[in-house]
Design an enzyme around this catalytic site. Structure first.
Site, PDB file in Angstrom:
ATOM      1  CD  GLU A 143      10.933   8.334 -25.842  1.00  0.00           C
ATOM      2  OE1 GLU A 143      11.321   9.307 -26.523  1.00  0.00           O
ATOM      3  OE2 GLU A 143      11.271   7.164 -26.104  1.00  0.00           O
ATOM      4  CD  GLU A 164      16.211   7.015 -25.114  1.00  0.00           C
ATOM      5  OE1 GLU A 164      15.089   6.489 -25.151  1.00  0.00           O
ATOM      6  OE2 GLU A 164      16.567   7.770 -24.177  1.00  0.00           O
TER       7      GLU A 164
END
Length: 714
Positions: A143, A164
């Site tokens: 990210e 995730e």
């Protein structure tokens, strides 16, 4: 719109005790054009075995570094900013130990907001931002790159992923909004949802580049030098960055909703509706097709705070800890110095299971492997299968030509048992019957050296009984693989009262060499995984024989969150194997395990159940219905009673296994279920789920865990 600059993040800094801080070290690099690039290197000061992670103190310090660079950019001192990592690693994502200590939903939301505040600075520096992904980039590590203006990747980077969903949460630092808007919805669905649900599959750098996550890919030897030159080209306008996978208006209005609808149907068919994070991620990806980045980030804040405080994340972190730590240090394993060096492996049998063993042993250990069977035709068929599989690996580029030829040369087949004389480790893969296994070992034992190790792959028989006629029963160890052999990461290593420490140590060292996780179990019926799966399958069969339609039974099991329903599992395992395991367990514990003679009649059929396109069982075939006729009752069980019976039965059985000393602790049972049966992380294996559902209290008046593993709530 959230103003992250107005938020007080001090409650998070109270959680940073023990955080290994990843420092952001800055040096200026003058590019060939004369422009100055500020290169930020993330480094926690540890070697590559301890990856950079992103805890609150790290994030706060990184934010301060970026603020200082923004001021320098405004003063005209720098023309660009780039972020990279220490050798082999950019960052492995958020520090999960910090996230588990957040203590409240408000603090969980702060974790998401801090990530958005800090990473968001990469797009507001006043000069172009780059991320040079020089190695591992998972979760928050990736990210960082997504929040930058431009991205390059080292062709040798270990893995690229947003894992995730695998852990019961979602990409919450920009990934769920930025990724689909960079690479299109179909690619984003693959990265964010599909890959995590495929045993946490990662992307290699080339795949990530092909998806459009990166603008350029360079070889390791000249990676930083080439990345800096490429950045210079972008800054001077000599390089025009084209992003072919970036979605346009037609994709957003037409393709996007269709892809989301198809993905939702696929999820419901494959995993049911119990896991929360895949559906939350799906909703975020759906909404990412429109609206502003700020709105997307705000949605991630809410979603992450909700999931982080839930039961499924708490159980996932328990499971994650088991797989990352306990599995790597097997409880009860003797000193590895006692292990016999294995220079040649013998495999008794040349059928499919034996051939899978041979392929795994030769690939991982790179030692000669000998297979044998009753006649040369079977032997030749087994060797041909192994050679063919090696050829497939070569065709896929997973082996080069020389390696493939070396592996083929290491595999030999024979009917001449005398060739076992120099084998150090011999494993049988013959019919699941004590007498057969005793007979093959009786034939081999006089041939092999006195200190050679014998291993049995029995799935449920007594290892001690198998070795009862051996001259040296102390050399025998249970070495139970799970199907498919190449994929399933667990080996149950079974110790009998006679098994020597040398044999046991050798088994653990060999298992590690094969790339498997080993768990030590006592010599008890079904060991761990098959004993508990027999409970699940037995309760499913009991409900059917009471008169419950098979599709209803499958649905009743859905709240367990298992990767497949019980009859789908039986069909995968094989009806003959399932019938045999049920017989073993019902014989050992007739008051607790259900079996039916009818099972064996069903097992003789070429096909027992009908399935839909997603592989879910919808009913029995006509042939199976004929076999069942007259054996099925007329009092179907309700979904609630079926689920209650399996929950309470599992809780009772696990407690008994602990009392019997089958394994040292309940963590070992959960680890076996996760690695050997695909039991979901969101359940934490079985015990945290059974505690939360009240089954432990109902079964034995207590819980497995104190305190019970559950979410932190609001």
């Amino acid at each position: 719109m959230t103003n992250y600059d107005e938020i007080d993040f001090s409650p998070l800094l109270a959680l940073t005790e023990g955080e290994v801080i990843t420092h952001a070290r800055v040096r200026d690099v003058r590019l060939a054009s004369g422009k100055v690039l500020a290169l930020v290197t993330l480094d926690n000061g540890r070697d590559h075995t301890r990856p950079n992670t992103l805890g609150p103190a790290t994030m706060t310090a990184l934010g301060e570094t970026l603020d200082a660079l923004k001021a320098r950019a405004a003063a005209g001192e720098i023309d660009a900013v780039a972020v990279t990592g220490k050798q082999y690693i950019l960052a492995a994502g958020a520090d999960l130990s910090d996230i588990t200590k957040v203590g409240s939903k408000a603090n969980a939301k702060l974790v998401a907001q801090l990530g958005h505040k800090v990473f968001g600075k990469l797009s507001t520096l006043g000069v172009p931002s780059f991320t040079f992904v020089n190695g591992l980039a998972l979760g928050g590590g990736l990210e960082i790159a997504l929040n930058s203006d431009y991205r390059t990747v080292d062709a040798s980077a270990a893995a690229i992923a947003l894992p995730e969903v695998f852990l019961g949460i979602i990409p919450g630092w920009g990934g769920a909004y930025l990724l689909p808007n960079l690479i299109g919805i179909e690619n984003a669905l693959e990265v964010v949802i599909s890959n995590p649900l495929k045993q946490n599959r990662m992307l290699n750098p080339q795949q990530a580049y092909d998806y459009g996550i990166f603008d350029a890919i360079f070889p390791a030897a000249t990676y930083l030098e080439r990345s800096l030159a490429w950045a210079d080209g972008v800054l001077t306008g000599k390089i025009k960055v084209e992003r072919k996978n970036q979605p346009g208006r037609i994709e957003r209005t037409v393709k996007w909703p269709v892809a989301i609808k198809m993905a939702r149907g696929m999820l419901e068919s494959k995993i049911g509706t119990v896991p929360r994070s895949p559906y939350v991620a799906l909703d975020l990806l759906d909404k990412a097709k429109s609206g502003t980045k700020e709105e997307g980030f705000a949605r991630e804040d809410e979603a992450l705070s909700d999931l982080v405080t839930g039961d499924q994340f708490a159980a996932s972190m328990y499971a994650f800890d088991l797989v990352q730590k306990r599995a790597k240090r097997p409880v009860g394993a003797p000193d590895k110095a006692l292990a016999k060096k294995v220079t040649k492996v013998g495999i008794i049998g040349a059928g499919l299971m034996a051939s899978q063993f041979a392929l795994l042993f030769v690939r991982k250990l790179r030692v000669p492997v000998l297979i044998t069977d009753l006649d040369q035709t079977r032997v030749d068929k087994g060797v041909a299968y192994i050679h063919d599989e090696i050829g497939k690996l070569e065709a896929k580029g997973r082996l080069d030509g020389d390696s493939a030829n070396q592996l083929r040369a290491l595999v030999t087949g024979t009917t001449d048992k005398s060739l076992y004389a120099d084998c150090d480790f011999v494993i049988e893969a013959v019919f699941e019957e004590v007498g057969v296994k005793q007979a093959v070992f009786a034939e081999i034992e006089p041939i092999i050296a006195d200190d050679a190790i014998l291993a049995t792959n029995t799935s449920s028989l007594s290892v001690e009984e198998i070795g009862a006629k051996l001259a040296h029963p102390e050399r025998l160890v249970g070495f139970h693989f799970f199907n498919p052999v190449a994929v399933m990461p667990l080996i149950e290593i079974v110790k009998t009262p006679e098994t020597s420490d040398a044999a046991l140590s050798t088994a653990f060292v060999v298992a590690k060499g094969l790339g498997k996780n080993a768990v030590l179990t006592a010599d008890a019926p079904g060991f761990v995984v098959n004993r508990l799966l027999a409970k699940v399958m037995g309760e499913a069969a009991r409900a059917v024989y009471e008169g419950t339609p098979v599709a209803d039974v499958e649905k009743a099991f859905a709240p367990l969150g298992l990767p497949m329903g019980p009859f789908q599992l039986i069909d995968l395992v094989g009806w003959k194997v399932a019938a045999h395991v049920q017989d073993t367990m019902a014989h050992a514990f007739p008051d607790r395990f259900y079996s039916n003679e009818n099972f064996h009649q069903l097992a003789e059929l070429p096909q027992v159940v009908e399935k839909d396109k997603g592989g879910r069982v919808t009913g029995f075939t006509k042939d199976a219905q004929k076999v069942l006729k007259g054996h099925v009752g007329t009092t179907p069980a309700s979904a609630e009673s079926i689920l209650r019976r399996v929950q309470d039965g599992l809780a009772q059985e696990i407690k008994l296994m602990l009392n019997e000393g089958v394994v040292p602790e309940v963590e070992d049972i959960d680890l076996c279920l996760i690695l050997g049966a695909g039991w979901p992380f969101i359940d934490g294996g079985a015990s945290p789920y059974l505690d939360r559902e009240g089954a432990s209290e109902r079964a034995f008046g207590d819980t497995f865990h104190h305190p019970v593993i559950r979410g932190i709530g609001g």
